[in-house]
Design an enzyme around this catalytic site. Structure first.
Site, PDB file in Angstrom:
ATOM      1  N   ARG A   1      -2.744  25.124  27.564  1.00  0.00           N
ATOM      2  CA  ARG A   1      -2.706  25.675  28.942  1.00  0.00           C
ATOM      3  C   ARG A   1      -3.875  25.120  29.784  1.00  0.00           C
ATOM      4  O   ARG A   1      -4.464  25.828  30.597  1.00  0.00           O
ATOM      5  CB  ARG A   1      -2.787  27.211  28.946  1.00  0.00           C
ATOM      6  CG  ARG A   1      -1.742  27.921  28.103  1.00  0.00           C
ATOM      7  CD  ARG A   1      -0.343  27.797  28.673  1.00  0.00           C
ATOM      8  NE  ARG A   1       0.575  28.715  28.038  1.00  0.00           N
ATOM      9  CZ  ARG A   1       1.262  28.458  26.922  1.00  0.00           C
ATOM     10  NH1 ARG A   1       1.149  27.275  26.331  1.00  0.00           N
ATOM     11  NH2 ARG A   1       2.089  29.361  26.432  1.00  0.00           N
TER      12      ARG A   1
ATOM     13  N   SER B   1       2.877  35.610  29.533  1.00  0.00           N
ATOM     14  CA  SER B   1       1.667  35.984  28.800  1.00  0.00           C
ATOM     15  C   SER B   1       0.535  36.201  29.801  1.00  0.00           C
ATOM     16  O   SER B   1       0.214  35.299  30.570  1.00  0.00           O
ATOM     17  CB  SER B   1       1.224  34.865  27.860  1.00  0.00           C
ATOM     18  OG  SER B   1       2.244  34.548  26.967  1.00  0.00           O
TER      19      SER B   1
ATOM     20  N   GLU C   1      -4.679  34.362  30.988  1.00  0.00           N
ATOM     21  CA  GLU C   1      -4.023  33.076  31.142  1.00  0.00           C
ATOM     22  C   GLU C   1      -3.543  32.960  32.591  1.00  0.00           C
ATOM     23  O   GLU C   1      -3.446  31.874  33.152  1.00  0.00           O
ATOM     24  CB  GLU C   1      -2.814  33.018  30.196  1.00  0.00           C
ATOM     25  CG  GLU C   1      -2.245  31.635  30.032  1.00  0.00           C
ATOM     26  CD  GLU C   1      -0.727  31.581  30.113  1.00  0.00           C
ATOM     27  OE1 GLU C   1      -0.218  30.525  30.510  1.00  0.00           O
ATOM     28  OE2 GLU C   1      -0.061  32.561  29.809  1.00  0.00           O
TER      29      GLU C   1
HETATM   30  N1  EPU Z   1       2.907  39.765  17.928  1.00  0.00           N
HETATM   31  C1  EPU Z   1       2.704  41.099  17.630  1.00  0.00           C
HETATM   32  N2  EPU Z   1       2.766  41.999  18.645  1.00  0.00           N
HETATM   33  C2  EPU Z   1       3.038  41.641  19.923  1.00  0.00           C
HETATM   34  C3  EPU Z   1       3.234  40.267  20.221  1.00  0.00           C
HETATM   35  C4  EPU Z   1       3.151  39.344  19.205  1.00  0.00           C
HETATM   36  O1  EPU Z   1       2.454  41.462  16.493  1.00  0.00           O
HETATM   37  O2  EPU Z   1       3.105  42.518  20.776  1.00  0.00           O
HETATM   38  C5  EPU Z   1       2.872  38.772  16.829  1.00  0.00           C
HETATM   39  C6  EPU Z   1       4.276  38.280  16.504  1.00  0.00           C
HETATM   40  O3  EPU Z   1       4.929  39.081  15.578  1.00  0.00           O
HETATM   41  C7  EPU Z   1       4.003  36.901  15.948  1.00  0.00           C
HETATM   42  C8  EPU Z   1       2.791  36.442  16.731  1.00  0.00           C
HETATM   43  O4  EPU Z   1       2.169  37.630  17.244  1.00  0.00           O
HETATM   44  O5  EPU Z   1       3.651  36.971  14.603  1.00  0.00           O
HETATM   45  C9  EPU Z   1       3.127  35.469  17.837  1.00  0.00           C
HETATM   46  O6  EPU Z   1       4.047  36.036  18.754  1.00  0.00           O
HETATM   47  P1  EPU Z   1       5.019  35.112  19.647  1.00  0.00           P
HETATM   48  O7  EPU Z   1       5.788  34.191  18.788  1.00  0.00           O
HETATM   49  O8  EPU Z   1       5.803  36.033  20.534  1.00  0.00           O
HETATM   50  O9  EPU Z   1       4.077  34.188  20.466  1.00  0.00           O
HETATM   51  P2  EPU Z   1       2.705  34.413  21.248  1.00  0.00           P
HETATM   52  O10 EPU Z   1       1.657  33.677  20.538  1.00  0.00           O
HETATM   53  O11 EPU Z   1       2.491  35.868  21.481  1.00  0.00           O
HETATM   54  C10 EPU Z   1       2.948  32.279  22.707  1.00  0.00           C
HETATM   55  C11 EPU Z   1       2.890  31.887  24.156  1.00  0.00           C
HETATM   56  C12 EPU Z   1       4.187  32.245  24.865  1.00  0.00           C
HETATM   57  C13 EPU Z   1       5.327  31.520  24.159  1.00  0.00           C
HETATM   58  C14 EPU Z   1       5.344  31.934  22.690  1.00  0.00           C
HETATM   59  C15 EPU Z   1       6.352  31.144  21.891  1.00  0.00           C
HETATM   60  C16 EPU Z   1       0.570  32.012  24.829  1.00  0.00           C
HETATM   61  C17 EPU Z   1      -0.451  32.739  25.624  1.00  0.00           C
HETATM   62  N3  EPU Z   1       1.797  32.543  24.832  1.00  0.00           N
HETATM   63  O12 EPU Z   1       3.027  33.699  22.644  1.00  0.00           O
HETATM   64  O13 EPU Z   1       4.085  31.729  26.186  1.00  0.00           O
HETATM   65  O14 EPU Z   1       6.584  31.837  24.758  1.00  0.00           O
HETATM   66  O15 EPU Z   1       4.055  31.656  22.098  1.00  0.00           O
HETATM   67  O16 EPU Z   1       5.908  29.828  21.751  1.00  0.00           O
HETATM   68  O17 EPU Z   1       0.263  30.992  24.224  1.00  0.00           O
HETATM   69  C18 EPU Z   1       3.480  32.242  28.442  1.00  0.00           C
HETATM   70  O18 EPU Z   1       2.602  31.390  28.328  1.00  0.00           O
HETATM   71  O19 EPU Z   1       3.650  32.903  29.486  1.00  0.00           O
HETATM   72  C19 EPU Z   1       4.339  32.540  27.277  1.00  0.00           C
HETATM   73  C20 EPU Z   1       5.248  33.514  27.300  1.00  0.00           C
END
Ligand code: EPU
Length: 340
Positions: free
Chosen positions: A167, A239, A336
């Site tokens: 990002r 996010s 972010e």
């Molecule tokens: N998780 C939880 N609780 C929550 C959210 C997540 O336990 O409330 C755990 C999930 O179970 C999983 C891990 O955290 O084990 C990662 O969750 P997820 O795959 O949803 O991805 P993220 O790391 O929370 C990032 C990006 C998203 C993108 C997803 C998929 C950032 C800040 N966010 O989220 O991007 O869609 O990966 O690649 O890097 C955005 O930038 O606006 C965005 C939505």
């Protein structure tokens, strides 16, 4: 076309759906019009306070903006080079990113599908380096075309000079932030299948379906729809926080206490990325409400406007979340979303 509006409502210009006003809103749909905008007297009066906005899907207006909001509407998807393996395409900064992904899928071109359904426009995607499901925008970028606001010349900036990171890009920081206005991006799409299916449950979600571009796009859209709120229903900016990158030693200590803590590898040696959504959930803030703002129940990384949130509700909620995560994990998460 140039449109200049004074004391303009920004409600339709931010996916949080917040009511804020800009002293000047200036819109243009081609490079010459952008030059006219920059020379305009009203814009000149605020020349030190100009913000380039795309769809407004990664911004929080914390109040009225006493400056110029520049909104580009430069459109167009144009083939510029074609070989056996790849196609180079020039895309106007004002194109909706997801329309470009759909266009690529329709033309049987690979590489953009994991970035399906990310709200926002192409120019902002190049600035923010949007990413999801193991892909980042910078994986596709060949070069970024931008207007140099000092020389009023278009410059072609190769991907290697954009300093892309998680990002991150040069366009987010001074002096480049004020120097460049992105007008178009040249992206490279592949002609042969090269799917990235390793992230999370992408592979499992595809089980039983034929592995093709359309199905990968639809699977990603459906995973997103299940986890992320529709901004047209509950205002949000995706996010709200970045996933923090922490030293491995610290991560190992946390893993002893919380054995299920997830992590992602990063390029930086000795560091690891931890999902902020998980940290927030473990801090007991899932669904936590503050005024009209709420931590989204299905994905704690997202803050939503439940209907009539004030900008201050969201700012205060984000501070509560940052403090709680710090208190529980001694990790400082940071927004972010751009807060103006
Ligand atoms: N998780 C939880 N609780 C929550 C959210 C997540 O336990 O409330 C755990 C999930 O179970 C999983 C891990 O955290 O084990 C990662 O969750 P997820 O795959 O949803 O991805 P993220 O790391 O929370 C990032 C990006 C998203 C993108 C997803 C998929 C950032 C800040 N966010 O989220 O991007 O869609 O990966 O690649 O890097 C955005 O930038 O606006 C965005 C939505």
């Amino acid at each position: 076309m140039v449109t200049i509006t004074l004391n303009a409502s920004l409600k339709e210009y931010n996916t949080f759906g917040l009511s804020a006003k800009a002293a000047v809103l200036a819109e243009y749909d081609n490079v010459e019009a952008l030059k006219l905008v920059l020379g305009n007297e009203l814009v000149q009066q605020h020349k030190d306070n100009i913000w380039c906005l795309g769809k407004g899907s990664n911004i929080l207006f914390s109040g009225d903006f006493n400056g110029v909001i520049l909104h580009g509407k430069i459109k167009g998807i144009e083939f510029i080079e074609d070989t056996e393996e790849k196609t180079l395409v020039k895309v106007g900064a004002g194109e909706t990113w997801d329309d470009v992904v759909e266009w690529a899928v329709q033309h049987n071109l690979y590489g953009a599908e994991n970035l399906s359904a990310i709200p926002g426009e192409v120019g902002a995607a190049a600035v923010q380096n949007i990413g999801a499901y193991g892909s980042e925008f910078c994986d596709l970028v060949v070069s970024v075309e931008a207007l140099n606001t000092k020389t009023l010349e278009i410059e072609n900036i190769p991907c290697a000079n954009c300093q892309y990171g998680y990002r991150e890009s040069i366009f987010k920081h001074q002096p480049f932030k004020s120097l460049y206005i992105v007008t178009s991006v040249v992206i490279e799409l592949k002609k042969n299948a090269e799917f990235k299916l390793e992230y999370g449950n992408v592979k499992t979600a595809l089980e039983g379906k034929e592995l093709n571009l359309r199905n990968v796009r639809e699977t990603i859209v459906s995973i997103r729809n299940n986890k992320l709120p529709d901004w047209k229903v509950s205002g949000n900016a995706g996010s709200f926080f970045k996933n923090p990158v922490i030293p491995i030693e610290k991560f190992e200590k946390l893993k002893n206490i919380y054995p299920t803590i997830p992590s992602y590898a990063v390029k930086q040696e000795g560091m690891v990325k931890v999902p902020a959504g998980w940290l927030i959930e473990q801090s007991g803030l899932k669904g936590f409400k503050h005024g009209g703002a709420q931590v989204y129940e299905k994905q704690c990384l997202v803050l939503i406007n439940t209907g009539n949130a004030l900008p201050s509700d969201i700012v205060e909620l984000s501070n509560i979340v940052i403090a709680k995560v710090k208190e529980q994990f001694d990790i400082e998460i940071s927004p972010e979303v751009n807060i103006l």
